[in-house]
Design a protein around this motif. Structure first.
Motif, PDB file in Angstrom:
ATOM      1  N   PRO A 113      52.155  27.517  33.411  1.00  0.00           N
ATOM      2  CA  PRO A 113      51.981  27.592  34.600  1.00  0.00           C
ATOM      3  C   PRO A 113      50.819  28.537  35.218  1.00  0.00           C
ATOM      4  CG  PRO A 113      54.002  28.877  34.088  1.00  0.00           C
ATOM      5  CD  PRO A 113      53.539  28.077  32.850  1.00  0.00           C
ATOM      6  N   ARG A 114      49.768  28.286  35.049  1.00  0.00           N
ATOM      7  CA  ARG A 114      48.569  29.047  35.360  1.00  0.00           C
ATOM      8  C   ARG A 114      47.492  27.977  35.786  1.00  0.00           C
ATOM      9  NH1 ARG A 114      45.725  30.672  31.364  1.00  0.00           N
ATOM     10  NH2 ARG A 114      46.736  29.417  29.683  1.00  0.00           N
ATOM     11  N   ALA A 137      50.326  42.450  38.097  1.00  0.00           N
ATOM     12  CA  ALA A 137      50.306  43.455  37.013  1.00  0.00           C
ATOM     13  C   ALA A 137      49.058  43.693  36.541  1.00  0.00           C
ATOM     14  CB  ALA A 137      50.977  42.843  35.451  1.00  0.00           C
ATOM     15  N   VAL A 138      48.931  45.117  36.007  1.00  0.00           N
ATOM     16  CA  VAL A 138      47.810  45.607  35.755  1.00  0.00           C
ATOM     17  C   VAL A 138      47.938  46.144  34.071  1.00  0.00           C
ATOM     18  CG1 VAL A 138      45.994  47.517  35.571  1.00  0.00           C
ATOM     19  CG2 VAL A 138      46.999  46.412  37.713  1.00  0.00           C
ATOM     20  N   TRP A 139      47.320  45.449  33.142  1.00  0.00           N
ATOM     21  CA  TRP A 139      47.542  45.912  31.750  1.00  0.00           C
ATOM     22  C   TRP A 139      46.428  46.665  31.242  1.00  0.00           C
ATOM     23  CZ3 TRP A 139      43.984  43.866  28.422  1.00  0.00           C
ATOM     24  CH2 TRP A 139      43.337  42.575  28.829  1.00  0.00           C
ATOM     25  N   ILE A 147      55.254  37.700  30.923  1.00  0.00           N
ATOM     26  CA  ILE A 147      54.827  36.662  29.767  1.00  0.00           C
ATOM     27  C   ILE A 147      53.065  36.578  29.853  1.00  0.00           C
ATOM     28  CG2 ILE A 147      55.191  34.672  31.155  1.00  0.00           C
ATOM     29  CD1 ILE A 147      55.334  35.046  27.307  1.00  0.00           C
ATOM     30  N   ALA A 148      52.643  36.542  31.284  1.00  0.00           N
ATOM     31  CA  ALA A 148      51.172  36.474  31.305  1.00  0.00           C
ATOM     32  C   ALA A 148      50.517  37.293  30.683  1.00  0.00           C
ATOM     33  CB  ALA A 148      50.847  36.058  32.871  1.00  0.00           C
ATOM     34  N   VAL A 149      50.917  38.660  30.706  1.00  0.00           N
ATOM     35  CA  VAL A 149      50.083  39.738  30.351  1.00  0.00           C
ATOM     36  C   VAL A 149      50.169  39.686  28.786  1.00  0.00           C
ATOM     37  CG1 VAL A 149      50.327  42.246  29.965  1.00  0.00           C
ATOM     38  CG2 VAL A 149      50.461  41.447  32.027  1.00  0.00           C
ATOM     39  N   ALA A 150      51.416  39.366  28.257  1.00  0.00           N
ATOM     40  CA  ALA A 150      51.449  39.100  26.711  1.00  0.00           C
ATOM     41  C   ALA A 150      50.753  38.149  25.988  1.00  0.00           C
ATOM     42  CB  ALA A 150      53.258  38.655  26.559  1.00  0.00           C
ATOM     43  N   HIS A 173      53.509  31.104  39.823  1.00  0.00           N
ATOM     44  CA  HIS A 173      52.646  30.735  38.756  1.00  0.00           C
ATOM     45  C   HIS A 173      51.615  32.292  38.632  1.00  0.00           C
ATOM     46  CE1 HIS A 173      50.155  29.558  42.067  1.00  0.00           C
ATOM     47  NE2 HIS A 173      49.120  29.760  41.369  1.00  0.00           N
ATOM     48  N   ALA A 174      51.225  32.239  37.211  1.00  0.00           N
ATOM     49  CA  ALA A 174      50.278  33.403  37.263  1.00  0.00           C
ATOM     50  C   ALA A 174      48.868  33.038  37.181  1.00  0.00           C
ATOM     51  CB  ALA A 174      50.747  34.177  35.745  1.00  0.00           C
ATOM     52  N   ASP A 175      48.026  34.000  37.637  1.00  0.00           N
ATOM     53  CA  ASP A 175      46.594  33.615  38.216  1.00  0.00           C
ATOM     54  C   ASP A 175      45.845  34.838  38.130  1.00  0.00           C
ATOM     55  OD1 ASP A 175      44.538  32.054  39.087  1.00  0.00           O
ATOM     56  OD2 ASP A 175      45.121  32.140  41.134  1.00  0.00           O
ATOM     57  N   ARG A 176      44.443  34.590  37.819  1.00  0.00           N
ATOM     58  CA  ARG A 176      43.471  35.763  37.901  1.00  0.00           C
ATOM     59  C   ARG A 176      43.415  36.137  39.601  1.00  0.00           C
ATOM     60  NH1 ARG A 176      38.850  33.762  40.551  1.00  0.00           N
ATOM     61  NH2 ARG A 176      38.700  31.380  40.456  1.00  0.00           N
ATOM     62  N   LEU A 177      42.842  37.263  39.555  1.00  0.00           N
ATOM     63  CA  LEU A 177      42.649  37.870  41.234  1.00  0.00           C
ATOM     64  C   LEU A 177      41.574  37.046  41.842  1.00  0.00           C
ATOM     65  CD1 LEU A 177      43.488  40.533  42.425  1.00  0.00           C
ATOM     66  CD2 LEU A 177      41.467  41.601  41.797  1.00  0.00           C
TER      67      LEU A 177
END
Length: 666
Positions: free
Chosen positions: A108-109, A424-426, A481-484, A371-375
Motif C-alpha cells: 500500500p504505497r 515517521a523519521v528514521w 512497517i514502511a520504515v522497516a 497508505h505510506a508515501d514519500r513526503l
C-alpha cells in the motif's frame, strides 16, 4: 459463470451512475447464455444469464458509452473476481491487450501502485481486483497514475466498498461510472444451482438460507453433489467449506488446505517446504487453485477472506498439534526467504502471529484506510499545524528540519483522501543527515547511545513516530512497517524507539518485544515526559526475532541462531555452561554437556563439503574450538592464514554450522 472458482451464477447490476442507464444496458442484448474462454484462469467460463453485463462491457470496448473507468463494487463473495475474468476474456477475444493486477500483490504505497501500471500499451484493458486492500491510494491513482495511461486504455477497478466521491468530481465525472453487484434473485439462484446439478426442490430450499451469495450457492452445490442433502449449521460458510472439500485428516489435501489457511500467500515453493517429503506439491497447488473459494494471485494462491478464519476453525480447531507443526514449517520457509534478501517476509511473518500487540506493528492491516508515501509538497505544513495544534511546538521545531533537509528519511501516512495523518523519521548510522543532526541534540544522543552500546551499524532509530489520525494505531502501524522496509538496514539488530508517555500501544509493543527504557535519553518536551526504548532483536536481527515470536506462541524454544552456536563452541570445555545450553539433552550436567559437544562435533563434520575451501572452514572451527587450548592466533598460524583471512573463515564457518544445525532440527 464458471471461472477459476468453478462456480456458475448470474449477477444483478443496479445503481448505475450518471451516463449509463439500465435501458442503455439492455439495448442490443441477446438474452442468450454465452460461453467464452477465460484466459486469466486458463479454463472456460460458462456465463448463465450474463448477457447484460457482457453487452455493457462490449459497448465499453467499442467506445460507445464514452467512459473508460469502470468501478465495480459489492460485498465479499458476490462474484467480482469472476466477472472481471469473464470481461478479461471478452477483451482478449476482441483483440485488446489486457493487464491483470491483484491488489493483494501490491504494497500500500503509491510507488508500488504506480509500478504495477507501468508500460501499459495503447488500447489495453487494465483490471485491478481487490481494490479495498489499497483503497487509501485512490487519490494518487486518480491524480498520478491513471492520467498517464494511454488515452484509449480502459480501467476496471473492483473492490468491496462503494467508490469514494473523488471518482465522480471534476473531470472524473465524465469518464467514470460505478456498478454494484447485488445478491442474486431467487430465480437466478435456483437456475445457478440447477446448472450445478441440484434439483429444483432442494435448490429452492438452499436459496432460502444462502441469502443470494454466489459463494455460498456454489459451495452449497458442491456439498449437495457430495452428500445429496444439506442441513446448514449456524456458521454457514465454514460448514459449506467443510462439506464441499471433504478432506480427510492426514492427507496431502488436508495439509495443503490448512497451509493455505495459515499463510498469507501460498506459493508452490512454500507447499514444497510444508507438505510431507513424498507429497506432490505441484498437484496440491493445482488442486487448491481449482477450489471455488481460492484465488490465484501471481504465483500464489490465497483463500477468500470470508473463508479463511472459518477454515482455520473447522479444519484446524480439532487438530491443534498439526496446526502448530504446519505453522512452524511456514515460518521456517519464510525465514529462509528472508535470508535470501526478501524483505517482504516481515509482513508475512507478522501475519502468523496471534499476539495482536506484536502483530499490528508489521502488518498492512490498515491498508484500506491508510497508505505510506514519500513526503510531498504541502505535507510539512499540514503535519506541523496538526502537531502544534495538539500541543507539541517544541517537538515539531526539532523535527521540521528533517522534512525540509532530509526528506529521504521521512515517511508519511495518508488517509483515503490523500491527506497526511502522520509521519515517521528514521535514522541509521549509515544515513544520518549530519546537517540536521547538528541542531538536533536528541537525535545526536540517540546515535551516540547506538554507537556506544549497540556496537553495530545494524541500528534503526525511529526519531519520530507521530500518528495524527483519529484512530490511533493503524496509521502508526503503516509507518512502522514502511520504515522497516525502506531503511537502509535490511534486517536491523537494534531499534531505538522514542515515544511520549500517552502512546500506550507503542509502549506495549516495545515491552512485548523485549525493549528496555534508556534513562539517559529521558526528556521533558512540551511539558510531557519522553522516553526511549532500546530493543535488541538478537544476533539474527528483526527477522529472527519475528520467527522466534511465532515459535514462542507455538510452545517451541526459540530457533537456534549464530550467537547460540558461538556460545556453545566457546564453552566447549565448560560442562556447567553447556548443560544449560538450548542444545543440551539428557540428565545430569555431564550427560547434557556431552550431548552438546557431540552435536557440535557432528555438525562441524557434516556442515561442509570436500573442496579445499570447505575443508578449510571445517578445520578453522575444529582447531579453534574443539582442540583444547587453541587460540585464534594459534589457529591462524597452524593454518598459515593471515588474521584477516582467519576471521573471515571463522565467521563464515559459524554461519554455515548454524544453518546446518537449524536444518537438522527442522
Amino acid at each position: 459463470m464458471t471461472g477459476a472458482a468453478g462456480g456458475t451464477w448470474r449477477i444483478t447490476a443496479r445503481n448505475w451512475f450518471p451516463g449509463v442507464h439500465r435501458t442503455s444496458v439492455d439495448e442490443g442484448g441477446t438474452g442468450m447464455d454465452v460461453t467464452i474462454g477465460d484466459r486469466v484462469s486458463g479454463r472456460t467460463a460458462v456465463l448463465v444469464g450474463r448477457s447484460e453485463e457482457l453487452t455493457l462491457f462490449t459497448r465499453l470496448l467499442r467506445g460507445e458509452l464514452d467512459r473508460n473507468v469502470l468501478l465495480l463494487h459489492g460485498p465479499g463473495g458476490i462474484g467480482k473476481t469472476q466477472l472481471l475474468r469473464a470481461w478479461s476474456a471478452a477483451a482478449t477475444a476482441a483483440g485488446r491487450p489486457t493487464r491483470w493486477i491483484d491488489a493483494r500483490s501490491i504494497e500500500p504505497r503509491p510507488e508500488a501502485i504506480a509500478a504495477a501500471l507501468v508500460d501499459i500499451a495503447p488500447a489495453t484493458v487494465v483490471f485491478l481486483d481487490g481494490f479495498e486492500r489499497i483503497a487509501a491510494g485512490a487519490r494518487e491513482l486518480r491524480d498520478d497514475v491513471v492520467p498517464r495511461l494511454p488515452g484509449d486504455a480502459l480501467v476496471v477497478i473492483a473492490g468491496r466498498d462503494r467508490p469514494d466521491a473523488g471518482w465522480f468530481a471534476g473531470g472524473w465525472a465524465h469518464v467514470s461510472f460505478a456498478m454494484e453487484l447485488a445478491a442474486l434473485e431467487t430465480g437466478t439462484a435456483v437456475e445457478l444451482l440447477g446448472a450445478h446439478g441440484v434439483p429444483p426442490a432442494p435448490a429452492r430450499e438452499i436459496t432460502r438460507w444462502a441469502a443470494g451469495s454466489p459463494l455460498a450457492l456454489v459451495l452449497a452445490a458442491g456439498a449437495w453433489q457430495r452428500h445429496g442433502h444439506i442441513t446448514p449449521e449456524p456458521r454457514l460458510v465454514a460448514t459449506l467449506v467443510r462439506l464441499t472439500t471433504a478432506v480427510r485428516w492426514g492427507t496431502t489435501h488436508f495439509d495443503a488446505l490448512a497451509t493455505c489457511a495459515i499463510a498469507r500467500r501460498t506459493t508452490l515453493d512454500l507447499l514444497a517446504d510444508t507438505l510431507e517429503p513424498k507429497a506432490d506439491a505441484a498437484a496440491a497447488h493445482a488442486w487448491l487453485a481449482g477450489l471455488p473459494f481460492v484465488d490465484q494471485v501471481g504465483d500464489a494462491v490465497t483463500l477468500h477472506d470470508a473463508v479463511r478464519e472459518p477454515m482455520r476453525e473447522h479444519l484446524l480447531g480439532a487438530r491443534p498439534a498439526r496446526e502448530r507443526e504446519l505453522r512452524r514449517r511456514v515460518t521456517d520457509h519464510l525465514y529462509r526467504l528472508g535470508t535470501l534478501g526478501d524483505r517482504s517476509v516481515l509482513t508475512d511473518l507478522a501475519h502468523l502471529l496471534r499476539n495482536p500487540v506484536l502483530r499490528w506493528t508489521y502488518c498492512w492491516d490498515g491498508s484500506s484506510r491508510y497508505h505510506a508515501d514519500r513526503l510531498r509538497a504541502g505535507d510539512t505544513e499540514v503535519l506541523g499545524e496538526g502537531l502544534i495544534a495538539r500541543g507539541y511546538p517544541q517537538w515539531w521545531a526539532a523535527s521540521e528540519p528533517y522534512h525540509r533537509l532530509a526528506p529521504r528519511n521521512v515517511v508519511v501516512a495518508r488517509n483515503d483522501t490523500g491527506t497526511p495523518v502522520g509521519y515517521a523519521v528514521w535514522i541509521t548510522p549509515g544515513s544520518a543527515p549530519l546537517e540536521v543532526l547538528a541542531g538536533d541534540e536528541f537525535g545526536r544522543d540517540c546515535l551516540s547511545f547506538a554507537d556506544r552500546v549497540c556496537a553495530s551499524t545494524d541500528v534503526v532509530i525511529w526519531r519520530d513516530s507521530i500518528d495524527l489520525s483519529d484512530e490511533e494505531g493503524l496509521a502508526l502501524a503503516m509507518l512502522n512497517i514502511a520504515v522497516a522496509l525502506r531503511a537502509d538496514v535490511a534486517n536491523p539488530r537494534h531499534a531505538i524507539v522514542p515515544l511520549f508517555q500517552h502512546n500506550q500501544r507503542l509502549h506495549q509493543f516495545c515491552l512485548a518485544a523485549g525493549g528496555k527504557v534508556v534513562p539517559e535519553l529521558d526528556r521533558t518536551v512540551d511539558g510531557r515526559p519522553l522516553c526511549a526504548y532500546w530493543i535488541d532483536y538478537g544476533a539474527g536481527g528483526l527477522r529472527s526475532h519475528q520467527r522466534d515470536q511465532v515459535y514462542r506462541e507455538l510452545g517451541l524454544p526459540p530457533a537456534l541462531n549464530i550467537e547460540d552456536v558461538r556460545a556453545a563452541l566457546e564453552s566447549f570445555s565448560v560442562a556447567v555452561s553447556l548443560a544449560e545450553h538450548p542444545l543440551a539433552v539428557g540428565i545430569g550436567v555431564e550427560q547434557r554437556a556431552e550431548s552438546v559437544r557431540e552435536t557440535l562435533r557432528a555438525g562441524i563434520a557434516g556442515a561442509f563439503g570436500q573442496s579445499p575451501k570447505e575443508e578449510e572452514l571445517r578445520r578453522v572451527l575444529w582447531l579453534r574450538y574443539v582442540e583444547a587450548g587453541s587460540t585464534s592466533g594459534a589457529t591462524a598460524r597452524a593454518l598459515s592464514m593471515s588474521k584477516a583471512t582467519y576471521f573471515r573463515r571463522l565467521n563464515e564457518g559459524l554461519r554455515r554450522l548454524t544453518e546446518h544445525l537449524v536444518a537438522q532440527s527442522s
